[in-house]
Scaffold this active site. Structure first.
Site, PDB file in Angstrom:
ATOM      1  N   GLU A 228       0.843  -1.194   0.000  1.00 50.24           N
ATOM      2  CA  GLU A 228       0.000   0.000   0.000  1.00 50.24           C
ATOM      3  C   GLU A 228       0.878   1.245   0.000  1.00 50.24           C
ATOM      4  O   GLU A 228       1.758   1.406   0.841  1.00 50.24           O
ATOM      5  CB  GLU A 228      -0.912   0.033   1.225  1.00 50.24           C
ATOM      6  CG  GLU A 228      -1.810   1.265   1.232  1.00 50.24           C
ATOM      7  CD  GLU A 228      -2.609   1.403   2.521  1.00 50.24           C
ATOM      8  OE1 GLU A 228      -3.586   2.174   2.515  1.00 50.24           O
ATOM      9  OE2 GLU A 228      -2.246   0.746   3.518  1.00 50.24           O
TER      10      GLU A 228
ATOM     11  N   ALA B  63      -4.864  13.455  -7.227  1.00 48.63           N
ATOM     12  CA  ALA B  63      -3.785  12.484  -7.441  1.00 48.63           C
ATOM     13  C   ALA B  63      -4.077  11.469  -8.534  1.00 48.63           C
ATOM     14  O   ALA B  63      -3.162  10.816  -9.023  1.00 48.63           O
ATOM     15  CB  ALA B  63      -3.490  11.743  -6.134  1.00 48.63           C
ATOM     16  N   ILE B  64      -5.347  11.333  -8.933  1.00 52.45           N
ATOM     17  CA  ILE B  64      -5.720  10.288  -9.889  1.00 52.45           C
ATOM     18  C   ILE B  64      -4.939  10.423 -11.195  1.00 52.45           C
ATOM     19  O   ILE B  64      -4.410   9.439 -11.730  1.00 52.45           O
ATOM     20  CB  ILE B  64      -7.240  10.328 -10.164  1.00 52.45           C
ATOM     21  CG1 ILE B  64      -7.995   9.860  -8.927  1.00 52.45           C
ATOM     22  CG2 ILE B  64      -7.595   9.448 -11.357  1.00 52.45           C
ATOM     23  CD1 ILE B  64      -9.504   9.986  -9.047  1.00 52.45           C
TER      24      ILE B  64
ATOM     25  N   GLN C 281      10.189  20.452  -7.315  1.00 49.85           N
ATOM     26  CA  GLN C 281       9.199  19.824  -8.177  1.00 49.85           C
ATOM     27  C   GLN C 281       9.460  20.132  -9.643  1.00 49.85           C
ATOM     28  O   GLN C 281      10.307  20.942  -9.980  1.00 49.85           O
ATOM     29  CB  GLN C 281       7.786  20.274  -7.771  1.00 49.85           C
ATOM     30  CG  GLN C 281       7.386  19.758  -6.400  1.00 49.85           C
ATOM     31  CD  GLN C 281       6.052  20.300  -5.932  1.00 49.85           C
ATOM     32  OE1 GLN C 281       5.379  21.008  -6.659  1.00 49.85           O
ATOM     33  NE2 GLN C 281       5.672  19.964  -4.710  1.00 49.85           N
ATOM     34  N   VAL C 282       8.725  19.465 -10.517  1.00 49.41           N
ATOM     35  CA  VAL C 282       8.806  19.619 -11.976  1.00 49.41           C
ATOM     36  C   VAL C 282      10.211  19.289 -12.478  1.00 49.41           C
ATOM     37  O   VAL C 282      10.715  19.925 -13.413  1.00 49.41           O
ATOM     38  CB  VAL C 282       8.382  21.040 -12.419  1.00 49.41           C
ATOM     39  CG1 VAL C 282       7.986  21.039 -13.887  1.00 49.41           C
ATOM     40  CG2 VAL C 282       7.225  21.556 -11.601  1.00 49.41           C
TER      41      VAL C 282
ATOM     42  N   TYR D  53      11.433  14.086 -10.413  1.00 46.85           N
ATOM     43  CA  TYR D  53      11.792  13.303  -9.238  1.00 46.85           C
ATOM     44  C   TYR D  53      10.684  12.326  -8.840  1.00 46.85           C
ATOM     45  O   TYR D  53      10.944  11.207  -8.409  1.00 46.85           O
ATOM     46  CB  TYR D  53      12.102  14.218  -8.054  1.00 46.85           C
ATOM     47  CG  TYR D  53      13.399  14.991  -8.184  1.00 46.85           C
ATOM     48  CD1 TYR D  53      14.449  14.507  -8.961  1.00 46.85           C
ATOM     49  CD2 TYR D  53      13.582  16.200  -7.516  1.00 46.85           C
ATOM     50  CE1 TYR D  53      15.644  15.214  -9.078  1.00 46.85           C
ATOM     51  CE2 TYR D  53      14.772  16.914  -7.626  1.00 46.85           C
ATOM     52  CZ  TYR D  53      15.798  16.415  -8.400  1.00 46.85           C
ATOM     53  OH  TYR D  53      16.972  17.129  -8.506  1.00 46.85           O
TER      54      TYR D  53
ATOM     55  N   ALA E 145       5.235  12.516  -2.100  1.00 47.48           N
ATOM     56  CA  ALA E 145       5.369  13.966  -2.278  1.00 47.48           C
ATOM     57  C   ALA E 145       6.824  14.343  -2.478  1.00 47.48           C
ATOM     58  O   ALA E 145       7.738  13.615  -2.088  1.00 47.48           O
ATOM     59  CB  ALA E 145       4.789  14.720  -1.086  1.00 47.48           C
TER      60      ALA E 145
END
Length: 369
Positions: free
Chosen positions: A111, A154-155, A122-123, A126, A116
């Site tokens: 699971e 998040a989907i 970000q971008v 990673y 994050a």
């Protein structure tokens, strides 16, 4: 509670960047030693290295900042729970992103709890790079299924990582082991033990380069350019062999036997299509989706299909092979399942009618998945 929904923030690359190249920069940084990945966890029965504890604290802080709807206490409890592990991405000796997960080896799945990356990192690909490492790590552990609850934010990310709402893992293997989250559908990713996920995007990129090279080579061998076809302007039709350059390219007309087989297939396909139309679960598929009823449908579904359209193609002799027919019918069902939630009547009708379709094709000895 809704604040327990598990979310992913900032994992999508720059606009226009395709999945096959999303983690290229991150992989290059790892090869240069700029970043590295570590699997760490807390332990109640043995001493944990101080550096690992510092990284766990760092990951806790990343999750708290990037997942503001989750209580800090809840995040801390899971990150420092000895049953959970964290795959950390380390840069300048600090944890800047990672995945918190819990393994259930006896049940054959893991699971994914949190995923994050720090906002200032970000971008850069990673997120995908961490996920690929996690996949390879679990293949080595003999676990080939991921499960996670993903909310609306998040989907999209998880779909790009190979997750789907279509759960193939037997329910008895995970029910009672993981907790349901309100408003967050369960998603699964089935891993292929034959794939090295860290190198997958590089392999795909190489395949694209080879195909592009072959296309360019074939085009360079074309010594003659023919004028365009004008017969369509008047609504006319033209035989394939009459198209300038087709015969010169090596194309040959079908034999009488092939024509006969095509006619037989069309007859069978038409019979099965008629049975589909008459089925009690066919009502959502009889006509194209009405944009007045589902305004955003065609924004999500790029290649729509319905029974009326399939019938028109049958009348035109479009389906030369059973694979073409099966592909269109399954596309119709898959579009429905992609757009609608599993609890809706539309989704249920798609599942029932698709099963009926497969059985009919098998009985006619025409099913070729």
């Amino acid at each position: 509670k809704q604040w327990y929904q598990r979310r992913v923030r900032g994992q999508v690359g720059p606009p226009g960047l395709q999945n096959s190249a999303r983690d290229e920069g991150a992989r290059h940084e790892e090869e240069q030693g700029i970043i590295r990945l570590e699997v760490i966890q807390n332990c109640l029965h043995a001493e944990v290295p101080k550096q690992h504890l510092l990284w766990l604290v760092g990951m806790q802080n990343v999750y708290v900042l990037q997942l503001p709807r989750m209580p800090k206490e809840y995040i801390a409890r899971l990150v420092f729970d000895s049953k959970h592990k964290v795959l950390c991405l380390i840069k300048n000796n600090a944890a800047i992103g990672g995945i918190c997960f819990r393994q259930f080896p006896s049940q054959g799945f893991t699971e994914i709890v949190f995923h994050a990356v720090s906002s200032n990192e970000q971008v850069k690909g990673y997120g995908t790079h961490i996920m690929n490492h996690l996949k390879d790590y679990h293949i080595q552990c003999g676990i080939t299924n991921f499960l996670t609850f993903a909310d609306e934010f998040a989907i999209g990310y998880f779909k790009k990582q190979g997750f789907t709402k279509n759960i193939t893992l037997e329910s008895h293997k995970y029910e009672g082991y993981i907790k349901d989250y309100e408003g967050a559908p369960l998603m699964q990713c089935a891993l292929n033990p034959k794939i090295c996920y860290k190198e997958l995007s590089r392999a795909i990129k190489r395949q694209k380069e080879i195909i592009s090279g072959l296309v360019e080579w074939r085009q360079s061998k074309t010594s003659k350019v023919y004028p365009g076809i004008t017969s369509f302007k008047k609504g006319g039709r033209i035989a394939i062999e009459d198209i300038p350059g087709v015969l010169e390219s090596g194309w040959t007309p079908r034999t009488p036997r092939e024509e006969e087989n095509s006619s037989v297939n069309t007859k069978h396909f038409t019979g099965i299509w008629s049975k589909l139309k008459a089925h009690s679960s066919a009502w959502p598929f009889l006509e194209p989706v009405n944009p007045d009823i589902a305004p955003d449908y065609y924004q999500h579904i790029k290649y729509p299909c319905d029974l009326r359209t399939i019938g028109e193609k049958l009348g035109q002799g479009y389906y030369r092979t059973r694979k073409m027919f099966i592909a269109d019918v399954n596309r119709m069902f898959n579009n429905c399942k992609l757009y609608n939630d599993t609890s809706t009547e539309y989704y249920k009708c798609a599942s029932v009618l698709q099963k009926y379709f497969i059985n009919e094709m098998k009985e006619a000895n025409l099913y070729d998945p």
